[in-house]
Write a protein that holds these residues in place. Structure first.
Motif, PDB file in Angstrom:
ATOM      1  N   LEU A 156     -24.516 -28.197 -12.357  1.00  0.00           N
ATOM      2  CA  LEU A 156     -25.032 -27.810 -11.018  1.00  0.00           C
ATOM      3  C   LEU A 156     -23.857 -27.844 -10.204  1.00  0.00           C
ATOM      4  O   LEU A 156     -23.314 -26.915  -9.431  1.00  0.00           O
ATOM      5  CB  LEU A 156     -26.087 -28.801 -10.437  1.00  0.00           C
ATOM      6  N   ILE A 157     -22.743 -28.806 -10.423  1.00  0.00           N
ATOM      7  CA  ILE A 157     -21.591 -28.954  -9.659  1.00  0.00           C
ATOM      8  C   ILE A 157     -20.546 -27.748 -10.080  1.00  0.00           C
ATOM      9  O   ILE A 157     -20.052 -27.197  -9.237  1.00  0.00           O
ATOM     10  CB  ILE A 157     -20.802 -30.160  -9.900  1.00  0.00           C
ATOM     11  N   GLY A 158     -20.646 -27.374 -11.383  1.00  0.00           N
ATOM     12  CA  GLY A 158     -19.935 -26.263 -11.965  1.00  0.00           C
ATOM     13  C   GLY A 158     -20.528 -24.929 -11.144  1.00  0.00           C
ATOM     14  O   GLY A 158     -19.243 -23.965 -11.156  1.00  0.00           O
ATOM     15  N   LEU A 159     -21.752 -24.758 -11.322  1.00  0.00           N
ATOM     16  CA  LEU A 159     -22.125 -23.690 -10.547  1.00  0.00           C
ATOM     17  C   LEU A 159     -21.902 -23.452  -9.046  1.00  0.00           C
ATOM     18  O   LEU A 159     -22.138 -22.430  -8.459  1.00  0.00           O
ATOM     19  CB  LEU A 159     -23.596 -23.473 -10.924  1.00  0.00           C
ATOM     20  N   GLY A 160     -21.404 -24.707  -8.324  1.00  0.00           N
ATOM     21  CA  GLY A 160     -21.053 -24.444  -7.046  1.00  0.00           C
ATOM     22  C   GLY A 160     -22.150 -25.182  -6.172  1.00  0.00           C
ATOM     23  O   GLY A 160     -21.971 -25.165  -4.766  1.00  0.00           O
ATOM     24  N   VAL A 161     -22.994 -26.026  -6.467  1.00  0.00           N
ATOM     25  CA  VAL A 161     -23.943 -26.713  -5.796  1.00  0.00           C
ATOM     26  C   VAL A 161     -23.213 -27.984  -5.090  1.00  0.00           C
ATOM     27  O   VAL A 161     -22.243 -28.410  -5.769  1.00  0.00           O
ATOM     28  CB  VAL A 161     -24.964 -27.227  -6.778  1.00  0.00           C
ATOM     29  N   THR A 162     -23.296 -27.943  -3.855  1.00  0.00           N
ATOM     30  CA  THR A 162     -22.702 -29.363  -3.203  1.00  0.00           C
ATOM     31  C   THR A 162     -23.291 -30.249  -2.611  1.00  0.00           C
ATOM     32  O   THR A 162     -22.715 -31.176  -1.820  1.00  0.00           O
ATOM     33  CB  THR A 162     -21.651 -28.609  -1.849  1.00  0.00           C
TER      34      THR A 162
ATOM     35  N   HIS B  12     -20.219 -46.256  -1.861  1.00  0.00           N
ATOM     36  CA  HIS B  12     -19.026 -45.517  -1.941  1.00  0.00           C
ATOM     37  C   HIS B  12     -19.153 -44.035  -1.987  1.00  0.00           C
ATOM     38  O   HIS B  12     -20.496 -43.579  -2.385  1.00  0.00           O
ATOM     39  CB  HIS B  12     -18.160 -45.758  -3.182  1.00  0.00           C
ATOM     40  N   PRO B  13     -18.648 -43.027  -1.254  1.00  0.00           N
ATOM     41  CA  PRO B  13     -18.847 -41.731  -1.339  1.00  0.00           C
ATOM     42  C   PRO B  13     -18.764 -41.053  -2.721  1.00  0.00           C
ATOM     43  O   PRO B  13     -18.131 -41.595  -3.584  1.00  0.00           O
ATOM     44  CB  PRO B  13     -17.809 -41.140  -0.674  1.00  0.00           C
ATOM     45  N   ALA B  14     -19.652 -39.969  -2.926  1.00  0.00           N
ATOM     46  CA  ALA B  14     -19.224 -39.285  -4.303  1.00  0.00           C
ATOM     47  C   ALA B  14     -18.433 -38.178  -4.220  1.00  0.00           C
ATOM     48  O   ALA B  14     -18.502 -37.118  -3.625  1.00  0.00           O
ATOM     49  CB  ALA B  14     -20.868 -38.693  -4.692  1.00  0.00           C
ATOM     50  N   VAL B  15     -17.224 -38.417  -4.785  1.00  0.00           N
ATOM     51  CA  VAL B  15     -16.224 -37.471  -4.963  1.00  0.00           C
ATOM     52  C   VAL B  15     -15.416 -37.302  -6.436  1.00  0.00           C
ATOM     53  O   VAL B  15     -15.299 -38.335  -7.303  1.00  0.00           O
ATOM     54  CB  VAL B  15     -14.970 -38.067  -4.108  1.00  0.00           C
ATOM     55  N   THR B  16     -15.531 -36.135  -6.765  1.00  0.00           N
ATOM     56  CA  THR B  16     -15.059 -35.944  -8.166  1.00  0.00           C
ATOM     57  C   THR B  16     -13.559 -36.268  -8.272  1.00  0.00           C
ATOM     58  O   THR B  16     -12.971 -36.585  -7.426  1.00  0.00           O
ATOM     59  CB  THR B  16     -15.053 -34.580  -8.657  1.00  0.00           C
ATOM     60  N   THR B  17     -13.171 -36.421  -9.664  1.00  0.00           N
ATOM     61  CA  THR B  17     -11.747 -36.885  -9.682  1.00  0.00           C
ATOM     62  C   THR B  17     -10.844 -36.007  -9.378  1.00  0.00           C
ATOM     63  O   THR B  17      -9.573 -36.527  -9.322  1.00  0.00           O
ATOM     64  CB  THR B  17     -11.463 -36.976 -11.351  1.00  0.00           C
ATOM     65  N   ASP B  18     -11.026 -34.946  -8.922  1.00  0.00           N
ATOM     66  CA  ASP B  18     -10.135 -33.774  -8.445  1.00  0.00           C
ATOM     67  C   ASP B  18     -10.277 -33.736  -6.993  1.00  0.00           C
ATOM     68  O   ASP B  18      -9.953 -32.692  -6.458  1.00  0.00           O
ATOM     69  CB  ASP B  18     -10.095 -32.623  -9.127  1.00  0.00           C
ATOM     70  N   GLY B  19     -11.114 -34.481  -6.329  1.00  0.00           N
ATOM     71  CA  GLY B  19     -11.145 -34.679  -4.896  1.00  0.00           C
ATOM     72  C   GLY B  19     -12.281 -33.802  -4.140  1.00  0.00           C
ATOM     73  O   GLY B  19     -12.212 -33.507  -3.015  1.00  0.00           O
ATOM     74  N   VAL B  20     -13.190 -33.391  -4.984  1.00  0.00           N
ATOM     75  CA  VAL B  20     -14.218 -32.446  -4.429  1.00  0.00           C
ATOM     76  C   VAL B  20     -15.431 -33.336  -3.878  1.00  0.00           C
ATOM     77  O   VAL B  20     -15.829 -34.169  -4.585  1.00  0.00           O
ATOM     78  CB  VAL B  20     -14.812 -31.496  -5.682  1.00  0.00           C
ATOM     79  N   ARG B  21     -15.747 -33.284  -2.615  1.00  0.00           N
ATOM     80  CA  ARG B  21     -17.203 -34.211  -2.221  1.00  0.00           C
ATOM     81  C   ARG B  21     -18.376 -33.498  -2.513  1.00  0.00           C
ATOM     82  O   ARG B  21     -18.496 -32.407  -2.063  1.00  0.00           O
ATOM     83  CB  ARG B  21     -16.703 -34.103  -0.783  1.00  0.00           C
ATOM     84  N   ILE B  22     -19.174 -34.381  -2.820  1.00  0.00           N
ATOM     85  CA  ILE B  22     -20.647 -33.917  -3.279  1.00  0.00           C
ATOM     86  C   ILE B  22     -21.526 -34.779  -2.379  1.00  0.00           C
ATOM     87  O   ILE B  22     -21.431 -36.120  -2.593  1.00  0.00           O
ATOM     88  CB  ILE B  22     -20.864 -34.145  -4.626  1.00  0.00           C
ATOM     89  N   GLU B  23     -22.215 -34.152  -1.675  1.00  0.00           N
ATOM     90  CA  GLU B  23     -23.231 -34.998  -0.807  1.00  0.00           C
ATOM     91  C   GLU B  23     -24.418 -35.456  -1.777  1.00  0.00           C
ATOM     92  O   GLU B  23     -25.241 -34.590  -2.594  1.00  0.00           O
ATOM     93  CB  GLU B  23     -23.846 -34.455   0.202  1.00  0.00           C
ATOM     94  N   VAL B  24     -24.914 -36.749  -1.783  1.00  0.00           N
ATOM     95  CA  VAL B  24     -25.989 -37.346  -2.541  1.00  0.00           C
ATOM     96  C   VAL B  24     -27.018 -37.841  -1.413  1.00  0.00           C
ATOM     97  O   VAL B  24     -26.531 -38.927  -0.924  1.00  0.00           O
ATOM     98  CB  VAL B  24     -25.468 -38.308  -3.732  1.00  0.00           C
TER      99      VAL B  24
ATOM    100  N   VAL C 233     -20.883 -38.487 -10.289  1.00  0.00           N
ATOM    101  CA  VAL C 233     -20.251 -37.599  -9.737  1.00  0.00           C
ATOM    102  C   VAL C 233     -18.771 -38.122  -9.720  1.00  0.00           C
ATOM    103  O   VAL C 233     -17.758 -37.338  -9.960  1.00  0.00           O
ATOM    104  CB  VAL C 233     -20.877 -37.379  -8.403  1.00  0.00           C
ATOM    105  N   ARG C 234     -18.584 -39.367  -9.556  1.00  0.00           N
ATOM    106  CA  ARG C 234     -17.126 -39.800  -9.687  1.00  0.00           C
ATOM    107  C   ARG C 234     -16.577 -39.850 -10.824  1.00  0.00           C
ATOM    108  O   ARG C 234     -15.174 -39.878 -10.956  1.00  0.00           O
ATOM    109  CB  ARG C 234     -17.110 -41.182  -9.112  1.00  0.00           C
TER     110      ARG C 234
END
Length: 818
Positions: A763-769, A515-527, A785-786
């Motif tokens: 890291l995600i809060g700092l803007g790392v994608t 499954h893709p790594a997507v935060t609870t508010d829909g932000v896609r993070i590549e792993v 991440v999910r």
């Protein structure tokens, strides 16, 4: 008569009653004050004689000429540090003047490792002196008057008795020896009995059990053979029973060996090493048998010994051929050993020794030793790690000639303990269910470490000679860079619970790995995954990796006599791209030099190779290497991006981009995207400028933290304090992301921090994608991440940027339930 005592420290004076330890707060050792230090220096508060400096370096007792007997105890629960962070400047029996240095200590180390820095200053002969005044709740400087005592003119005298003497012998089971806390409890207990009670040291010196300071002066370590004696049988029994109980610090005393052996101090309860494979483990110590056979020097004839060596090498070659036919790191290492086995220089050296009448085993071992010595004399850590491969090969051939002792299998979940570990020893135990590995020597990039990483076994190296005194069967725990020896029941239970929780979490994560790594508010993070081989790539795809965020290309260049040519490189890169099956592939160009030298790249000795000719600097100095690699990479059929290691300024990037454009034009194709590794503070602080030239950023958190915090990550003396969540490192990551955003460039992280569960929300809060992690961490990182919310991560990161230190950051993340 009044006596004024000066402060031995600069800091904040506090009432003794506020010390968070009942031994001091309840004045079991005596009255006085406590000082929270602001400088790492303890000095003599007056003229006198040093009665004792504790072996752990954390406490000193001083007999002042004016009469008071003063105990100064730096920090709380610091005896367990076994001297780490302390540098005594005085010795037992030394006369000192006011202001003379007694102990220097590292405030940073103690702040991380000790329960508290607060330092009790106590007059222990309170029967002769009474406290009149003291300075508290005030800043003081070393030398400022802080206490006034009045001489009472009385002393306590043990009741004399002609009663028979009762004795009780025991081996001291206190893990940290007889230090301040247990000494105070013994003194308090002994005072409840009327007759004299003494503690007798192995040397025969006896002191009153009513005097905590006198007992401290004995400096009795764990395991010391002591005697409790006195005229009151009940008192002797009570004191001996209390000591035998361990007083909350029980550690079993190993049975004495049949033959006398030399020991080097007391075995501490923790050892600090270098993390070769990250992870947590707990289990009984298991030692591999040293298989080195006794080898006779003289042979049985030249022809006989030649035939013996040929037969032994044939057997070893057969075994290595079988291992090399497999997959993964072990197969690649077996291939390297095959090349060494047939090395003509080794063969010639062994043949010459046999020609001089030496036995086959002796001749082969001598030839191996000669080349190992050459590597050792190079003084280079990476070359030194290759000594293991030579010696392992030497061991295998000698065992093929003479045989070796049978090795009993390890118990399930054991932690393998060794001075050093050869690759073949670990391969033989690959299916034994080891929980962890701990070695006294070795390096984080040794072949044994590479195999351990492939097996997913946590491993610490460079733990030091003290590891040799760990008895088989003793429970050990590995966590971060620390090896705990015989942890208490509570700590062991906590660690096992954490391991069980993580295993359950991993199984759950694997179930949703695709499954893709997507935060609870829909932000896609590549792993993505960090790779070093095609085998790694296939395994990572099964773990759910969405691409490769870091392909380390050094695997092609190390441990060989000549660099790989263009076609060999292209084929290796293409095999990895094929294993990824169309997923993105980000390749780091050759990062060699410093701790990763190559025989075909002779480099002058450098005072500080980590700051010398390495990474992109070396490639630009050796354009033949750079040009060959760029052409090989351009020929790979894959969604490819390139990135450069150790960039510090824009000129390095611009020159490489020109070379890439030229080779792409020659091949009639478009150049792929070219990004940089952000590993230096210079790159982070000039990210906005570099982003005008770079297509993306990938933060190498290991080196960025190392250079920012000035801690060599390969040095066990300082590596334990290296934490990428230090606010200084986080601010550089923040600066990098902001600089990239100014030019619409994305930022990823490919260092160890990317796989740290506490780091991910920051890291995600700092803007790392993009997070690029080891293969075994892919599924769990995606699952984590999910569970995250971007807005909450941003708020958390903002608070972390202004935290005091890494400990505060981790506490902050824990408080938020991350």
């Amino acid at each position: 008569m009044s006596v004024t005592i000066a402060s031995p420290l600069a800091g904040w004076a506090t009432p003794l009653s506020e010390v968070p330890d009942p031994v001091f707060a309840e004045k079991m050792l005596g009255d006085g004050i406590a000082i929270d230090p602001v400088e790492g220096r303890l000095v003599a508060p007056g003229a006198g004689v040093v009665v004792s400096v504790h072996p752990a370096g954390h406490a000193v007792t001083l007999q002042l000429d004016a009469g008071p007997l003063l105990l100064m105890h730096i920090g709380l629960e610091t005896v367990g540090l076994a001297g780490v962070g302390f540098a005594p400047k005085a010795t037992d029996g030394q006369r000192v003047a006011a202001g003379d240095p007694l102990i220097e200590f590292d405030l940073d180390v103690l702040a991380r490792k000790a329960k508290s820095l607060i330092t009790p200053i106590i007059v222990t002969n309170g029967d002769a002196f009474a406290l009149e005044t003291s300075v508290v709740e005030s800043a003081v400087a070393a030398g400022d008057p802080v206490m006034t005592w009045r001489a009472t003119g009385t002393t306590a005298v043990d009741a004399a008795a002609d009663a028979p003497i009762t004795t009780r012998a025991l081996d001291l089971p206190l893990a940290h020896g007889l230090h301040a806390r247990p000494a105070a409890r013994i003194a308090k207990l002994a005072a409840d009995y009327p007759g004299p009670i003494e503690i007798v040291a192995p040397s025969g010196k006896a002191v009153s059990a009513r005097s905590a300071v006198a007992m401290l002066a004995l400096a009795l370590p764990h395991g010391a053979a002591i005697t409790v004696r006195g005229s009151d049988p009940d008192g002797v029994a009570a004191v001996a029973d209390l000591l035998a109980s361990g007083m909350g610090e029980l550690r079993a005393v190993a049975a004495a060996p049949e033959a006398a052996t030399e020991t080097v101090g007391e075995l501490p309860t923790t050892l600090t090493g270098v993390v070769a494979v990250a992870g947590v483990a707990i289990g009984p110590a298991f030692r591999v048998i040293d298989p080195a056979a006794e080898v006779s020097e003289q042979g049985q004839g030249i022809d006989t010994e030649r035939a013996v060596l040929v037969a032994a090498k044939h057997k070893v070659r057969t075994d290595l051929d079988r291992e090399a036919a497999g997959k993964g790191d072990a197969a690649e290492i077996a291939g390297a050993h095959l090349a060494l086995l047939d090395d003509p220089e080794l063969a010639a050296a062994a043949a010459a020794a046999i020609g001089e009448g030496k036995s086959a085993g002796f001749a082969w071992r001598q030839a191996i030793g000669r080349f190992a010595d050459q590597l050792r004399s190079a003084g280079n850590a990476r070359f030194a790690e290759r000594i293991d491969d030579l010696e392992d090969l030497g061991r295998r051939v000698v065992m093929a000639i003479h045989g070796g002792p049978e090795q009993a299998p390890p118990p399930p979940g054991a932690i393998l303990v060794a001075d050093d570990l050869y690759p073949s020893q670990l391969i033989a135990l690959a299916d034994a269910g080891l929980a962890g590995i701990a070695t006294a020597r070795g390096g984080a990039t040794s072949h044994a470490a590479i195999i351990a990483a492939g097996l997913g076994i946590p491993m610490l190296v460079s733990l030091g000679a003290a590891l040799g005194r760990v008895e088989p069967g003793v429970e050990l725990a590995i966590e971060r860079s620390m090896l705990s020896i015989a942890p208490d029941a509570s700590a062991a239970t906590t660690l096992r619970d954490r391991i069980a929780t993580r295993q359950a979490r991993r199984q759950a994560a694997l179930a949703t790995a695709s499954h893709p790594a997507v935060t609870t508010d829909g932000v896609r993070i590549e792993v993505f995954v960090n790779l070093g081989s095609a085998t790694d790539a296939r395994r990572a795809v099964e773990e759910g990796a969405e691409g490769c965020g870091l392909l380390r290309t050094e695997f092609l260049f190390l441990d060989r006599a000549t660099p790989p040519d263009e076609e060999e490189q292209r084929a290796a890169y293409q095999a990895i791209a094929d294993a990824l099956d169309g997923r993105p592939l980000i390749v780091r160009t050759l990062d060699i030099g410093a701790d990763k030298p190559a025989p075909y790249l002779p480099q002058a000795a450098e005072e500080n190779p980590a700051l010398g000719l390495r990474g992109i600097r070396l490639q630009l100095a050796r354009r033949d290497l750079l040009d060959t690699q760029l052409r090989a990479l351009l020929r790979v059929k894959a969604p490819l991006k390139l990135m450069l290691p150790m960039v510090a300024d824009r000129a390095e990037l611009a020159e490489t981009r020109r070379a890439l454009a030229k080779h792409a034009a020659d091949l009639g194709m478009a150049a792929p995207q070219l990004g940089i590794m952000v590993e230096t503070p210079a790159a982070a602080l000039t990210a906005a400028s570099l982003a005008a030239e770079a297509d993306f950023f990938s933060i190498g958190s290991n080196d960025l933290a190392q250079y920012t915090l000035a801690r060599d990550r390969t040095n066990p003396a300082v590596a334990a304090g290296l934490d990428g969540l230090h606010p200084a490192v986080l601010r550089l990551i923040d600066e990098t992301v902001r600089g990239g955003n100014a030019h619409k460039r994305w930022t990823g992280v490919c260092g160890e921090l990317a796989a740290d569960p506490q780091a991910a929300p920051l890291l995600i809060g700092l803007g790392v994608t993009e997070l690029s992690v080891p293969g075994a961490a892919v599924a769990e990182t995606k699952a984590l991440v999910r569970t995250l919310n971007l807005a909450q991560c941003q708020a958390l990161a903002a608070r972390a940027l202004i935290a005091a230190d890494a400990h505060a950051v981790r506490a902050l993340v824990s408080e938020q339930g991350q």
